[in-house]
Design a protein around this motif. Sequence first.
Motif, mmCIF file in Angstrom:
data_model
loop_
_atom_site.group_PDB
_atom_site.id
_atom_site.type_symbol
_atom_site.label_atom_id
_atom_site.label_comp_id
_atom_site.label_asym_id
_atom_site.label_seq_id
_atom_site.Cartn_x
_atom_site.Cartn_y
_atom_site.Cartn_z
ATOM 1 N N ILE A 98 0.824 -1.205 0.000
ATOM 2 C CA ILE A 98 0.000 0.000 0.000
ATOM 3 C C ILE A 98 0.863 1.262 0.000
ATOM 4 O O ILE A 98 0.387 2.346 0.324
ATOM 5 N N GLY A 99 2.133 1.134 -0.360
ATOM 6 C CA GLY A 99 2.992 2.290 -0.530
ATOM 7 C C GLY A 99 3.680 2.775 0.715
ATOM 8 O O GLY A 99 4.365 3.812 0.685
ATOM 9 N N THR A 140 0.488 6.663 2.620
ATOM 10 C CA THR A 140 -0.608 5.792 3.030
ATOM 11 C C THR A 140 -1.936 6.527 3.011
ATOM 12 O O THR A 140 -2.959 5.998 2.549
ATOM 13 N N LEU A 141 -1.936 7.758 3.528
ATOM 14 C CA LEU A 141 -3.173 8.534 3.523
ATOM 15 C C LEU A 141 -3.629 8.837 2.097
ATOM 16 O O LEU A 141 -4.831 8.850 1.807
ATOM 17 N N PHE A 142 -2.669 9.066 1.198
ATOM 18 C CA PHE A 142 -3.018 9.331 -0.195
ATOM 19 C C PHE A 142 -3.660 8.095 -0.833
ATOM 20 O O PHE A 142 -4.676 8.183 -1.524
ATOM 21 N N VAL A 143 -3.060 6.929 -0.573
ATOM 22 C CA VAL A 143 -3.619 5.695 -1.106
ATOM 23 C C VAL A 143 -4.998 5.429 -0.514
ATOM 24 O O VAL A 143 -5.932 5.029 -1.219
ATOM 25 N N TYR A 144 -5.134 5.674 0.776
ATOM 26 C CA TYR A 144 -6.428 5.448 1.427
ATOM 27 C C TYR A 144 -7.488 6.387 0.853
ATOM 28 O O TYR A 144 -8.642 5.997 0.654
ATOM 29 N N ARG A 145 -7.078 7.627 0.580
ATOM 30 C CA ARG A 145 -8.012 8.597 0.022
ATOM 31 C C ARG A 145 -8.487 8.170 -1.364
ATOM 32 O O ARG A 145 -9.677 8.305 -1.712
ATOM 33 N N ILE A 146 -7.574 7.635 -2.174
ATOM 34 C CA ILE A 146 -7.946 7.184 -3.510
ATOM 35 C C ILE A 146 -8.925 6.015 -3.429
ATOM 36 O O ILE A 146 -9.883 5.924 -4.203
ATOM 37 N N GLY A 147 -8.683 5.121 -2.490
ATOM 38 C CA GLY A 147 -9.502 3.927 -2.390
ATOM 39 C C GLY A 147 -10.801 4.106 -1.641
ATOM 40 O O GLY A 147 -11.586 3.151 -1.534
ATOM 41 N N THR A 148 -11.077 5.297 -1.088
ATOM 42 C CA THR A 148 -12.269 5.522 -0.270
ATOM 43 C C THR A 148 -13.244 6.440 -1.002
ATOM 44 O O THR A 148 -12.854 7.496 -1.503
ATOM 45 N N THR A 149 -14.487 6.009 -1.061
ATOM 46 C CA THR A 149 -15.556 6.817 -1.636
ATOM 47 C C THR A 149 -16.712 6.882 -0.649
ATOM 48 O O THR A 149 -16.628 6.348 0.466
ATOM 49 N N ALA A 150 -17.792 7.504 -1.075
ATOM 50 C CA ALA A 150 -18.969 7.572 -0.213
ATOM 51 C C ALA A 150 -19.577 6.199 0.026
ATOM 52 O O ALA A 150 -20.282 5.979 1.024
ATOM 53 N N MET A 151 -19.290 5.248 -0.862
ATOM 54 C CA MET A 151 -19.806 3.889 -0.721
ATOM 55 C C MET A 151 -18.957 3.035 0.208
ATOM 56 O O MET A 151 -19.346 1.929 0.562
ATOM 57 N N GLY A 152 -17.795 3.539 0.575
ATOM 58 C CA GLY A 152 -16.920 2.772 1.468
ATOM 59 C C GLY A 152 -15.513 2.680 0.906
ATOM 60 O O GLY A 152 -15.133 3.410 -0.017
ATOM 61 N N SER A 154 -12.563 0.455 -0.892
ATOM 62 C CA SER A 154 -12.311 -0.687 -1.759
ATOM 63 C C SER A 154 -10.875 -1.154 -1.562
ATOM 64 O O SER A 154 -9.921 -0.420 -1.849
ATOM 65 N N VAL A 155 -10.708 -2.365 -1.059
ATOM 66 C CA VAL A 155 -9.377 -2.900 -0.843
ATOM 67 C C VAL A 155 -8.639 -3.076 -2.166
ATOM 68 O O VAL A 155 -7.438 -2.813 -2.271
ATOM 69 N N THR A 156 -9.354 -3.489 -3.213
ATOM 70 C CA THR A 156 -8.724 -3.698 -4.520
ATOM 71 C C THR A 156 -8.150 -2.399 -5.063
ATOM 72 O O THR A 156 -7.009 -2.355 -5.556
ATOM 73 N N VAL A 157 -8.929 -1.320 -4.972
ATOM 74 C CA VAL A 157 -8.435 -0.023 -5.454
ATOM 75 C C VAL A 157 -7.239 0.434 -4.641
ATOM 76 O O VAL A 157 -6.272 0.993 -5.173
ATOM 77 N N MET A 158 -7.282 0.203 -3.313
ATOM 78 C CA MET A 158 -6.144 0.576 -2.475
ATOM 79 C C MET A 158 -4.890 -0.182 -2.858
ATOM 80 O O MET A 158 -3.788 0.388 -2.888
ATOM 81 N N LEU A 159 -5.021 -1.467 -3.174
ATOM 82 C CA LEU A 159 -3.863 -2.252 -3.584
ATOM 83 C C LEU A 159 -3.268 -1.720 -4.884
ATOM 84 O O LEU A 159 -2.048 -1.571 -5.016
ATOM 85 N N LEU A 160 -4.137 -1.418 -5.863
ATOM 86 C CA LEU A 160 -3.650 -0.885 -7.135
ATOM 87 C C LEU A 160 -3.028 0.495 -6.949
ATOM 88 O O LEU A 160 -1.999 0.815 -7.564
#
Length: 344
Positions: A98-99, A140-152, A154-160
Amino acid sequence: MSLQIQHPYQRLFPALLILLFAVSVTSIAVGQWQLGWLVSLQSLTPWQDQLAPHVLAIVQQVRLPRTLLCLFVGALLAVCGALMQGLFRNPLADPGIIGVSGGASLGGALGLLLLSFGSINLAFHLSVPLFAFFGALLATLFVYRIGTTAMGTSVTVMLLAGIAISALSGAALGMINYVADNQTLRDIALWSMGSLTGASWGQIGLTGVAAVALTVFAYCRAHQLNALLLGENEAAYLGIDIHRLKRLLIIATAAGMGISVSAAGLIGFIGLVVPHIGRLLAGPDHRMLIPLSAVLGALLLTLADIIARVIVAPAELPVGIITALMGAPFFIWLLIQQRQTMVH
């Protein structure tokens, strides 16, 4: 009359603690100057004043600080790995995906570069840990921000996203190496391979507090991690705030990895291999896995450091090379196991 079945963990954990103490004493004994096991053991007792002054100096100024740093960094890396594998519910997960490692290495290298230019008036032991910590945290916060939306989340998006951030960090690190002078380039190269030389009591205090705090934090959330193994929906039905738990785990891992990388450089595979070994020994229950990972991580890194010091004596290899040589075959075995599981 009821029979009480003793869990293997109840005998395994004390045995590992005894083994860890023996390996730690051995770490103090070996090196360019061979002290002997009994001498190194005596140096830890009230009768240490009976030893020769040069022996005491070797132990107290070089061997003991290095051994303590091994123990704390190994525990930090292993607990971070256990947290990530529990979060992603995957034994192949590692904090680097996760960077975190990339951000920490980039921040530490930037701190070394700025010091070489003399543009900031900070001591080495203050600037590099701070830059490494904030590099890990920001990535890490940047990756978490990319992977987080209003729907929750996404672990897959965070990994990518983590893979992308790691690639960007590698490119930026290459630019730093390009503009650095020869001495700074050598310092960055050795630091990026992982090294425990030059351990200071400031580093030991920082990593020690972080290792204890992170282990306690992870242990207090063992029940939540166990519930998460059932799936996010199932854990949510049990009343667990999944998104808050993910956020806490990611920030805690960023802090732990940032501190460990700042103190010892990039040391790979400890966070991947150790939690998996813990599961093989005691099962997936995080109440046992977390403390077991901390002890196994300290044990494995100390053993790797001993090998790094004796394999090409009187010179020594960076400990990151030894952990890679130990961990890469294990990682390949894990991949083969995963492939067989997918086939069946």
